[in-house]
Design a protein around this motif. Structure first.
Motif, mmCIF file in Angstrom:
data_model
loop_
_atom_site.group_PDB
_atom_site.id
_atom_site.type_symbol
_atom_site.label_atom_id
_atom_site.label_comp_id
_atom_site.label_asym_id
_atom_site.label_seq_id
_atom_site.Cartn_x
_atom_site.Cartn_y
_atom_site.Cartn_z
ATOM 1 N N ARG A 80 0.859 -1.185 0.000
ATOM 2 C CA ARG A 80 0.000 0.000 0.000
ATOM 3 C C ARG A 80 0.894 1.234 0.000
ATOM 4 O O ARG A 80 1.699 1.426 0.888
ATOM 5 C CB ARG A 80 -0.899 0.019 1.237
ATOM 6 N N LEU A 81 0.750 2.053 -1.023
ATOM 7 C CA LEU A 81 1.506 3.296 -1.093
ATOM 8 C C LEU A 81 0.799 4.397 -0.311
ATOM 9 O O LEU A 81 1.434 5.144 0.422
ATOM 10 C CB LEU A 81 1.701 3.734 -2.546
ATOM 11 N N ALA A 82 -0.511 4.493 -0.488
ATOM 12 C CA ALA A 82 -1.258 5.564 0.169
ATOM 13 C C ALA A 82 -2.739 5.235 0.194
ATOM 14 O O ALA A 82 -3.223 4.393 -0.563
ATOM 15 C CB ALA A 82 -1.038 6.885 -0.556
ATOM 16 N N THR A 83 -3.427 5.948 1.065
ATOM 17 C CA THR A 83 -4.880 5.890 1.175
ATOM 18 C C THR A 83 -5.400 7.313 1.067
ATOM 19 O O THR A 83 -4.770 8.239 1.571
ATOM 20 C CB THR A 83 -5.295 5.294 2.547
ATOM 21 N N ILE A 84 -6.524 7.479 0.413
ATOM 22 C CA ILE A 84 -7.158 8.796 0.363
ATOM 23 C C ILE A 84 -8.155 8.871 1.510
ATOM 24 O O ILE A 84 -9.064 8.048 1.601
ATOM 25 C CB ILE A 84 -7.852 9.053 -0.988
ATOM 26 N N ARG A 85 -7.952 9.869 2.394
ATOM 27 C CA ARG A 85 -8.863 10.054 3.518
ATOM 28 C C ARG A 85 -10.206 10.542 2.995
ATOM 29 O O ARG A 85 -10.264 11.522 2.246
ATOM 30 C CB ARG A 85 -8.322 11.086 4.519
ATOM 31 N N ALA A 86 -11.262 9.893 3.424
ATOM 32 C CA ALA A 86 -12.604 10.257 2.967
ATOM 33 C C ALA A 86 -13.007 11.646 3.448
ATOM 34 O O ALA A 86 -13.679 12.387 2.723
ATOM 35 C CB ALA A 86 -13.614 9.221 3.449
ATOM 36 N N GLN A 87 -12.593 12.041 4.657
ATOM 37 C CA GLN A 87 -13.069 13.308 5.212
ATOM 38 C C GLN A 87 -12.500 14.539 4.522
ATOM 39 O O GLN A 87 -13.153 15.575 4.476
ATOM 40 C CB GLN A 87 -12.844 13.393 6.725
ATOM 41 N N ASP A 88 -11.268 14.465 3.977
ATOM 42 C CA ASP A 88 -10.702 15.670 3.353
ATOM 43 C C ASP A 88 -10.030 15.424 2.004
ATOM 44 O O ASP A 88 -9.555 16.359 1.378
ATOM 45 C CB ASP A 88 -9.728 16.368 4.307
ATOM 46 N N GLY A 89 -9.982 14.191 1.543
ATOM 47 C CA GLY A 89 -9.418 13.905 0.227
ATOM 48 C C GLY A 89 -7.905 13.956 0.156
ATOM 49 O O GLY A 89 -7.331 13.912 -0.923
ATOM 50 N N ARG A 90 -7.228 14.049 1.306
ATOM 51 C CA ARG A 90 -5.768 14.081 1.318
ATOM 52 C C ARG A 90 -5.220 12.673 1.499
ATOM 53 O O ARG A 90 -5.918 11.762 1.936
ATOM 54 C CB ARG A 90 -5.270 15.007 2.420
ATOM 55 N N LEU A 91 -3.943 12.523 1.178
ATOM 56 C CA LEU A 91 -3.292 11.213 1.240
ATOM 57 C C LEU A 91 -2.711 10.930 2.614
ATOM 58 O O LEU A 91 -2.149 11.818 3.257
ATOM 59 C CB LEU A 91 -2.147 11.161 0.227
ATOM 60 N N THR A 92 -2.839 9.686 3.037
ATOM 61 C CA THR A 92 -2.071 9.174 4.167
ATOM 62 C C THR A 92 -1.147 8.113 3.584
ATOM 63 O O THR A 92 -1.561 7.311 2.750
ATOM 64 C CB THR A 92 -2.960 8.564 5.267
ATOM 65 N N LEU A 93 0.094 8.135 4.004
ATOM 66 C CA LEU A 93 1.101 7.271 3.395
ATOM 67 C C LEU A 93 1.227 5.935 4.118
ATOM 68 O O LEU A 93 1.193 5.883 5.339
ATOM 69 C CB LEU A 93 2.467 7.960 3.429
ATOM 70 N N GLY A 94 1.419 4.885 3.338
ATOM 71 C CA GLY A 94 1.892 3.628 3.877
ATOM 72 C C GLY A 94 3.409 3.741 3.951
ATOM 73 O O GLY A 94 4.004 4.665 3.388
ATOM 74 N N ILE A 95 4.064 2.798 4.602
ATOM 75 C CA ILE A 95 5.518 2.895 4.756
ATOM 76 C C ILE A 95 6.217 2.818 3.392
ATOM 77 O O ILE A 95 7.218 3.499 3.168
ATOM 78 C CB ILE A 95 6.069 1.876 5.773
ATOM 79 N N ARG A 96 5.696 2.037 2.456
ATOM 80 C CA ARG A 96 6.310 1.970 1.113
ATOM 81 C C ARG A 96 6.136 3.293 0.364
ATOM 82 O O ARG A 96 7.035 3.739 -0.335
ATOM 83 C CB ARG A 96 5.735 0.821 0.291
ATOM 84 N N GLY A 97 5.007 3.926 0.518
ATOM 85 C CA GLY A 97 4.801 5.246 -0.073
ATOM 86 C C GLY A 97 5.731 6.278 0.544
ATOM 87 O O GLY A 97 6.294 7.124 -0.145
ATOM 88 N N ALA A 98 5.905 6.196 1.863
ATOM 89 C CA ALA A 98 6.817 7.109 2.564
ATOM 90 C C ALA A 98 8.245 6.921 2.062
ATOM 91 O O ALA A 98 8.979 7.903 1.888
ATOM 92 C CB ALA A 98 6.742 6.878 4.065
ATOM 93 N N GLU A 99 8.645 5.682 1.818
ATOM 94 C CA GLU A 99 9.997 5.419 1.299
ATOM 95 C C GLU A 99 10.177 6.068 -0.072
ATOM 96 O O GLU A 99 11.199 6.696 -0.337
ATOM 97 C CB GLU A 99 10.249 3.917 1.199
ATOM 98 N N ARG A 100 9.174 5.934 -0.932
ATOM 99 C CA ARG A 100 9.266 6.517 -2.273
ATOM 100 C C ARG A 100 9.323 8.041 -2.191
ATOM 101 O O ARG A 100 10.108 8.675 -2.884
ATOM 102 C CB ARG A 100 8.085 6.063 -3.137
#
Length: 159
Positions: A54-74
């Motif tokens: 998982r690279l990231a998830t889009i938060r439903a409440q504001d449409g912003r990204l939360t990073l998974g650890i692999r996304g954070a590495e990239r």
């Protein structure tokens, strides 16, 4: 759940969100060609995956990204050295890398551009990624405060 959204339009959409949130070049760095997506029951992008990671998830409440650890590495590899980074003391690295929150009294440096609610990269003094999470304080406040949670850690990078 899958939907009729084409992978290309989803890739464009999520890259645009990353560009807005992290700056120019972040979209392509974070989401390479070949990303796949999981969708909510309403047909909106929920998770971006690369392989099984998982690279990231889009938060439903504001449409912003939360990073998974692999996304954070990239993202860590592509952002300028101090952007969206919180440097923590060596004596708490083990705890934070295990997913525990980073407290203000352990912050050595923080990007002054960080605002409360931003997604940040927690690093050690050498700049190595330790964890990712949500800033609870601004970069300035992290440096000034001696109490309270600075970063609510979502995922640690246990070596």
């Amino acid at each position: 759940m899958s939907t009729d959204c084409s992978e290309n339009s989803s890739l464009f959409r999520i890259r645009t969100i990353a560009e807005y949130q992290f700056g120019r070049g972040a979209g392509e760095a974070l989401f390479p060609e070949g990303c796949t997506f999981q969708y909510s029951t309403t047909g909106r992008i929920r998770h971006a995956l690369y392989g099984k990671d998982r690279l990231a998830t889009i938060r439903a409440q504001d449409g912003r990204l939360t990073l998974g650890i692999r996304g954070a590495e990239r993202l860590h590899e592509s952002l300028p050295p101090d952007r969206y980074r919180v440097v923590i003391a060596a004596d708490v690295l083990e705890f934070v890398s295990a997913g525990k929150n980073a407290f203000a009294r352990h912050v050595i440096r923080a990007d002054p551009g960080i605002r409360g609610g931003d997604e940040v990269l927690v690093v050690d003094e050498e700049g190595q990624l330790v964890a990712t999470g949500t800033a609870m304080l601004s970069g300035f406040e992290m440096m000034e405060f001696k109490y309270g949670v600075a970063v609510k850690v979502r995922a640690g990078k246990v070596n």
